[in-house]
Design a protein around this motif. Structure first.
Motif, PDB file in Angstrom:
ATOM      1  N   PHE A  67       0.749  -1.410   0.020  1.00 49.23           N
ATOM      2  CA  PHE A  67      -0.030   0.242  -0.159  1.00 49.23           C
ATOM      3  C   PHE A  67       0.883   1.433  -0.045  1.00 49.23           C
ATOM      4  O   PHE A  67       0.548   2.249  -0.735  1.00 49.23           O
ATOM      5  N   ALA A  68       1.872   1.346   0.723  1.00 52.23           N
ATOM      6  CA  ALA A  68       2.876   2.492   0.942  1.00 52.23           C
ATOM      7  C   ALA A  68       3.463   2.827  -0.502  1.00 52.23           C
ATOM      8  O   ALA A  68       3.605   4.060  -0.972  1.00 52.23           O
ATOM      9  N   VAL A  69       4.001   1.701  -1.067  1.00 47.63           N
ATOM     10  CA  VAL A  69       4.785   1.823  -2.261  1.00 47.63           C
ATOM     11  C   VAL A  69       3.528   2.217  -3.497  1.00 47.63           C
ATOM     12  O   VAL A  69       3.919   3.388  -4.251  1.00 47.63           O
ATOM     13  N   ALA A  70       2.314   1.711  -3.386  1.00 47.07           N
ATOM     14  CA  ALA A  70       1.523   2.087  -4.394  1.00 47.07           C
ATOM     15  C   ALA A  70       0.942   3.427  -3.976  1.00 47.07           C
ATOM     16  O   ALA A  70       0.958   4.648  -5.139  1.00 47.07           O
ATOM     17  N   ALA A  71       0.719   3.968  -2.899  1.00 49.04           N
ATOM     18  CA  ALA A  71       0.367   5.087  -2.615  1.00 49.04           C
ATOM     19  C   ALA A  71       1.700   6.304  -3.083  1.00 49.04           C
ATOM     20  O   ALA A  71       1.243   7.580  -3.211  1.00 49.04           O
ATOM     21  N   GLY A  72       2.704   5.803  -2.779  1.00 46.19           N
ATOM     22  CA  GLY A  72       3.937   6.866  -2.679  1.00 46.19           C
ATOM     23  C   GLY A  72       4.127   7.040  -4.345  1.00 46.19           C
ATOM     24  O   GLY A  72       4.249   8.156  -4.536  1.00 46.19           O
ATOM     25  N   LEU A  73       4.286   6.075  -4.926  1.00 49.84           N
ATOM     26  CA  LEU A  73       4.414   6.091  -6.445  1.00 49.84           C
ATOM     27  C   LEU A  73       3.320   6.872  -7.190  1.00 49.84           C
ATOM     28  O   LEU A  73       3.518   7.738  -7.940  1.00 49.84           O
ATOM     29  N   TRP A  74       2.278   6.101  -7.365  1.00 48.31           N
ATOM     30  CA  TRP A  74       0.990   6.428  -7.872  1.00 48.31           C
ATOM     31  C   TRP A  74       0.547   7.766  -7.495  1.00 48.31           C
ATOM     32  O   TRP A  74       0.160   9.043  -8.380  1.00 48.31           O
ATOM     33  N   GLY A  75       0.407   7.841  -6.213  1.00 46.05           N
ATOM     34  CA  GLY A  75      -0.024   9.425  -5.722  1.00 46.05           C
ATOM     35  C   GLY A  75       0.819  10.548  -5.843  1.00 46.05           C
ATOM     36  O   GLY A  75       0.525  11.599  -6.121  1.00 46.05           O
ATOM     37  N   GLY A  76       2.180  10.136  -5.479  1.00 46.01           N
ATOM     38  CA  GLY A  76       3.160  11.243  -5.654  1.00 46.01           C
ATOM     39  C   GLY A  76       3.411  11.710  -7.200  1.00 46.01           C
ATOM     40  O   GLY A  76       3.392  12.852  -7.352  1.00 46.01           O
ATOM     41  N   PRO A 105       1.320  22.886  -9.536  1.00 44.31           N
ATOM     42  CA  PRO A 105       1.961  24.214 -10.358  1.00 44.31           C
ATOM     43  C   PRO A 105       3.068  24.042 -11.030  1.00 44.31           C
ATOM     44  O   PRO A 105       4.003  23.346 -10.523  1.00 44.31           O
ATOM     45  N   PRO A 106       3.194  24.697 -12.242  1.00 40.51           N
ATOM     46  CA  PRO A 106       4.486  24.276 -12.947  1.00 40.51           C
ATOM     47  C   PRO A 106       5.771  24.669 -12.543  1.00 40.51           C
ATOM     48  O   PRO A 106       5.633  25.856 -11.845  1.00 40.51           O
ATOM     49  N   TRP A 107       6.536  23.583 -12.348  1.00 37.78           N
ATOM     50  CA  TRP A 107       7.964  23.938 -11.657  1.00 37.78           C
ATOM     51  C   TRP A 107       8.588  22.693 -12.386  1.00 37.78           C
ATOM     52  O   TRP A 107       8.390  21.341 -12.152  1.00 37.78           O
ATOM     53  N   TRP A 108      10.033  23.052 -12.766  1.00 32.96           N
ATOM     54  CA  TRP A 108      10.514  22.101 -13.834  1.00 32.96           C
ATOM     55  C   TRP A 108      10.979  20.876 -12.822  1.00 32.96           C
ATOM     56  O   TRP A 108      10.733  19.747 -13.633  1.00 32.96           O
ATOM     57  N   PRO A 109      11.372  20.750 -11.578  1.00 35.94           N
ATOM     58  CA  PRO A 109      11.522  19.464 -10.908  1.00 35.94           C
ATOM     59  C   PRO A 109      10.180  18.735 -10.813  1.00 35.94           C
ATOM     60  O   PRO A 109      10.280  17.452 -11.012  1.00 35.94           O
ATOM     61  N   ALA A 110       9.126  19.403 -10.576  1.00 33.30           N
ATOM     62  CA  ALA A 110       7.715  18.439 -10.508  1.00 33.30           C
ATOM     63  C   ALA A 110       7.447  17.934 -11.704  1.00 33.30           C
ATOM     64  O   ALA A 110       6.829  16.852 -12.140  1.00 33.30           O
ATOM     65  N   VAL A 111       7.692  18.763 -12.968  1.00 36.77           N
ATOM     66  CA  VAL A 111       7.495  18.489 -14.565  1.00 36.77           C
ATOM     67  C   VAL A 111       8.083  17.200 -14.756  1.00 36.77           C
ATOM     68  O   VAL A 111       7.741  16.268 -15.574  1.00 36.77           O
ATOM     69  N   VAL A 112       9.446  17.055 -14.296  1.00 39.52           N
ATOM     70  CA  VAL A 112      10.105  16.095 -14.639  1.00 39.52           C
ATOM     71  C   VAL A 112       9.847  14.665 -13.589  1.00 39.52           C
ATOM     72  O   VAL A 112       9.778  13.594 -14.182  1.00 39.52           O
ATOM     73  N   ALA A 113       9.794  14.958 -12.345  1.00 36.97           N
ATOM     74  CA  ALA A 113       9.293  13.856 -11.437  1.00 36.97           C
ATOM     75  C   ALA A 113       8.345  13.128 -11.633  1.00 36.97           C
ATOM     76  O   ALA A 113       8.037  11.963 -11.332  1.00 36.97           O
ATOM     77  N   GLY A 114       7.130  14.102 -11.785  1.00 40.74           N
ATOM     78  CA  GLY A 114       5.891  13.517 -11.967  1.00 40.74           C
ATOM     79  C   GLY A 114       5.668  12.158 -12.794  1.00 40.74           C
ATOM     80  O   GLY A 114       5.330  11.125 -12.459  1.00 40.74           O
ATOM     81  N   PRO A 115       6.041  12.303 -14.314  1.00 38.14           N
ATOM     82  CA  PRO A 115       5.992  11.457 -15.458  1.00 38.14           C
ATOM     83  C   PRO A 115       6.989  10.328 -15.058  1.00 38.14           C
ATOM     84  O   PRO A 115       6.609   9.024 -15.190  1.00 38.14           O
TER      85      PRO A 115
END
Length: 399
Positions: free
Chosen positions: A125-134, A142-152
């Protein structure tokens, strides 16, 4: 290229969503299991009186249902198929049923699974919530280049992370919710015994049919020919009667020789005479008679038992016949070796492949596999489309 494409498309595959659903459902199932475990413990504390013992028996008996639910969920969402434990059996009578329920191994194993699965459920559950949810959170943030890269990146890694995190739970399902090791062995022996009985019955029916339709019919013809010749000889005062009697005797003689040939072939089918000199000589004889060039490699420091020799011989004969008839191969090879109390038979051909062991197209290979299983052996088939085909058979050296 295919590996990169699979990694990118993994988040949208149905399997990834099913495994995510399993990881998110596990805490609920684990919670239900813990509640059930508390019920069992409460019944165990009450077992000192006349009411608690039947309740404990019912709780252990009912744990099979919880195990069945967990097996069904694992099969539906992850594709892991775990065979059900042996059916519940008991002698007639309420007391016998209660004692059998208290000793129900499958029920206690399901209870143990409910106890030990909690860490595995929390991990998944922790892995699923962390990876999918994160990943989803960073994707919509909001647009921020680290988030734009880390999300996908997290979303691409999520299916593989969840699949890896589910390994402990699925290992527990296979270990605790299937048949107990001893029970599985007994079931395998029961299937082997049934196969042996069916094979023996089929062999007897074949021998009976061959004797009735071939040998017996020829013997009847022989007796009739000899009777007619006897009648002709009794009144043989004319040359044409003598000639007719001589013709009948000649026909009876030919029938007798053909009958002897059929009987000899029937006896050879029961036990090939080539095996009298050992499996190595018998397999060499099969290779020499094959219409294709067959490379032979044998190493048998110790002679197998007669039953194993017979199975190995018939498997080799059937496989070489299949190579000649169906594979389109130009050459084949046979390897027979014994190591550490096991006999290994390997048949290879460079044909077009595509051999199968399903019940529609591979009934011959299925029959060989059943014959091998009768002595606790194993048949492995590797035959991709386009070839080559390699069939390995592992047998005990002695039974």
């Amino acid at each position: 290229m295919d590996k990169w494409r699979a990694a990118v498309t993994a988040p949208v595959e149905a399997r990834a969503w099913r495994e995510l659903g399993y990881a998110l459902t596990m805490p609920l199932m684990a919670g239900a299991g813990l509640v059930y475990l508390l019920v069992v413990l409460l019944c165990g504390l009450m077992a000192a009186n006349i009411v608690g013992l039947p309740l404990l028996a019912l709780s252990v008996r009912g744990a099979r249902g919880l195990g069945a639910a967990n097996r069904g969920l694992a099969r539906a969402l992850t594709g892991v198929r775990v065979p059900a434990p042996a059916p519940f059996r008991s002698e007639p009578g309420l007391l016998n049923r209660m004692m059998a329920a208290l000793g129900e191994v499958a029920g206690w194993r399901a209870i143990i699974h409910s106890l030990v699965r909690l860490p595995a459920a929390v991990l998944a559950f922790a892995v699923a919530a962390g990876l999918w949810g994160g990943g989803l959170f960073l994707l919509v943030s909001p647009p921020w280049w680290p988030a734009v890269v880390a999300g996908p990146v997290l979303l691409v890694l999520a299916p593989w992370g969840v699949r890896l995190a589910l390994v402990p739970e699925l290992k527990l399902v296979r270990t605790l919710l299937g048949p107990a090791p001893g029970t599985a062995r007994i079931q395998a022996l029961e299937r082997t015994r049934a196969l042996a009985v069916d094979d023996a019955a089929a062999a007897l029916r074949r021998i009976e049919r061959d004797l009735h339709d071939g040998t017996a019919a020829r013997l009847v013809t022989l007796a009739m020919s000899l009777g007619m010749a006897q009648e002709e000889l009794a009144e043989a005062h004319e040359p044409d009667r003598l000639e007719r009697a001589r013709s009948l005797v000649d026909s009876a003689h030919r029938t007798a020789k053909e009958t002897l040939t059929e009987l000899r072939d029937l006896i050879h089918g029961i036990h090939p005479p080539a095996l009298d000199k050992g499996l190595e000589i018998a397999v060499a004889t099969l290779a020499a008679r094959s219409p294709l060039p067959v490379e032979l490699d044998t190493d048998l420091p110790e002679r197998p038992s007669p039953a194993v020799e017979s199975i190995a011989f018939y498997c080799t004969a059937e496989l070489l016949a299949n190579v000649a008839k169906h594979s389109g191969a130009r050459r084949a090879s046979v390897e027979v070796r014994s190591r550490n109390g096991r006999l290994r038979l390997l048949v290879f051909d460079d044909g077009h492949g595509g051999a199968a062991m399903d019940h529609e197209t591979g009934t011959g290979l299925r029959g060989l596999a059943d014959r091998v299983h009768m002595v606790d052996g194993h048949l492995d088939l590797r035959s991709p489309a386009g070839g080559p085909t390699m069939i390995s058979i592992d047998l005990p050296l002695h039974v």
